[in-house]
Design a protein around this motif. Sequence first.
Motif, PDB file in Angstrom:
ATOM      1  N   ASN A  36      18.295   7.915   5.220  1.00 49.18           N
ATOM      2  CA  ASN A  36      17.855   7.809   6.609  1.00 49.18           C
ATOM      3  C   ASN A  36      16.383   7.414   6.728  1.00 49.18           C
ATOM      4  N   ILE A  37      16.003   6.369   5.968  1.00 50.29           N
ATOM      5  CA  ILE A  37      14.638   5.865   6.060  1.00 50.29           C
ATOM      6  C   ILE A  37      14.673   4.339   6.177  1.00 50.29           C
ATOM      7  N   PRO A  38      13.670   3.748   6.822  1.00 51.36           N
ATOM      8  CA  PRO A  38      13.595   2.288   6.898  1.00 51.36           C
ATOM      9  C   PRO A  38      13.066   1.721   5.581  1.00 51.36           C
ATOM     10  N   ALA A  39      13.330   0.460   5.341  1.00 47.38           N
ATOM     11  CA  ALA A  39      12.886  -0.185   4.100  1.00 47.38           C
ATOM     12  C   ALA A  39      11.371  -0.123   3.935  1.00 47.38           C
ATOM     13  N   SER A  40      10.643  -0.135   5.037  1.00 42.45           N
ATOM     14  CA  SER A  40       9.174  -0.134   4.974  1.00 42.45           C
ATOM     15  C   SER A  40       8.612   1.153   4.388  1.00 42.45           C
ATOM     16  N   GLN A  41       9.418   2.216   4.359  1.00 39.91           N
ATOM     17  CA  GLN A  41       8.938   3.499   3.842  1.00 39.91           C
ATOM     18  C   GLN A  41       9.388   3.760   2.408  1.00 39.91           C
ATOM     19  N   ALA A  42       9.940   2.729   1.758  1.00 38.45           N
ATOM     20  CA  ALA A  42      10.455   2.912   0.396  1.00 38.45           C
ATOM     21  C   ALA A  42       9.921   1.839  -0.537  1.00 38.45           C
ATOM     22  N   VAL A  43       9.939   2.153  -1.817  1.00 38.24           N
ATOM     23  CA  VAL A  43       9.546   1.189  -2.843  1.00 38.24           C
ATOM     24  C   VAL A  43      10.490   1.352  -4.027  1.00 38.24           C
ATOM     25  N   MET A  44      10.811   0.243  -4.682  1.00 40.38           N
ATOM     26  CA  MET A  44      11.693   0.248  -5.847  1.00 40.38           C
ATOM     27  C   MET A  44      10.872   0.009  -7.102  1.00 40.38           C
ATOM     28  N   SER A  69       0.860  -1.177   0.000  1.00 41.42           N
ATOM     29  CA  SER A  69       0.000   0.000   0.000  1.00 41.42           C
ATOM     30  C   SER A  69       0.899   1.231   0.000  1.00 41.42           C
ATOM     31  N   PRO A  70       0.501   2.303  -0.682  1.00 39.67           N
ATOM     32  CA  PRO A  70       1.321   3.513  -0.670  1.00 39.67           C
ATOM     33  C   PRO A  70       1.335   4.220   0.682  1.00 39.67           C
ATOM     34  N   ASN A  71       0.440   3.817   1.559  1.00 38.79           N
ATOM     35  CA  ASN A  71       0.390   4.448   2.880  1.00 38.79           C
ATOM     36  C   ASN A  71       1.714   4.261   3.609  1.00 38.79           C
ATOM     37  N   GLY A  72       2.260   5.349   4.100  1.00 38.17           N
ATOM     38  CA  GLY A  72       3.508   5.290   4.849  1.00 38.17           C
ATOM     39  C   GLY A  72       4.750   5.357   3.991  1.00 38.17           C
ATOM     40  N   LYS A  73       4.599   5.337   2.675  1.00 36.68           N
ATOM     41  CA  LYS A  73       5.765   5.420   1.804  1.00 36.68           C
ATOM     42  C   LYS A  73       6.237   6.865   1.694  1.00 36.68           C
ATOM     43  N   LYS A  74       7.552   7.033   1.724  1.00 36.90           N
ATOM     44  CA  LYS A  74       8.132   8.368   1.624  1.00 36.90           C
ATOM     45  C   LYS A  74       9.088   8.512   0.439  1.00 36.90           C
ATOM     46  N   VAL A  75       9.706   7.394   0.044  1.00 35.39           N
ATOM     47  CA  VAL A  75      10.704   7.450  -1.025  1.00 35.39           C
ATOM     48  C   VAL A  75      10.365   6.429  -2.109  1.00 35.39           C
TER      49      VAL A  75
END
Length: 239
Positions: free
Chosen positions: A178-186, A6-12
């Motif tokens: 400086n972000i956790p993996a849970s806040q990113a998507v490739m 889900s895009p919720n919580g994604k920052k990067v």
Amino acid sequence: MKRYFSPNGKKVIFFDLNGTIIDLQASLESSFKETLEEFTGRWYSEGSGWDPDKILLKYRKLRKTMAQQRHQSSILKETFRGTPIPVNDEFLRSFSRRWKELKAEIVEPYPDVKNTLEKLASRYTLAIISNGNRARRTAQLRRLGIRNIIPDDRLFTPVNGWKKPDPGMFKYALEQLNIPASQAVMVGDSWKNDVFGATRAGMDAVWIRRLGKTSSTMRKVGREKVIMLRSCRQLTEIF
């Protein structure tokens, strides 16, 4: 089983470069045409019947049918057969040398990319994880005209012996931002390098598969489901 992210919580949003943002086939053909025009301009005039676009079309067809059996120089020689170009070994060497130079300079983005990146950049931090020489990748960003969206400090290339699909490459990029993996998507076009590599690092991923025949919209990697898109434009529908 986990659904796709889900895009919720994604920052990067991380992007691959070649094959995802840059259209490699269009870049190759643009550099071929420019090389052709440099070498053959004296034959071109209005009404002469000399048409660089037809030469490009002939090269494209020959490359598809001859690539497995013939060397590049043989394909070029056949491409120029029947034209006023005096094809010889010296010409082919010079043409190939100049074409190689222009291939490093000319980059063509997919038609849907710039507008999509601009829309996403208003809500997310955008970055790139790409294998290859950093200086060349930096030059490509400059030529694409997107450094205002993705500046050089958000371009991540192989470091410490890591390159995609090594999860260390992805973890390094996450640490730098400086972000956790849970806040990113490739987002990338390579299942092995982009999707598999990112998910091994704990990130979600989106697979850009422009030429596939399947109508499926997702595929599993391990116990997770990965979204499959036909174009970058569709990213604005899920983010």
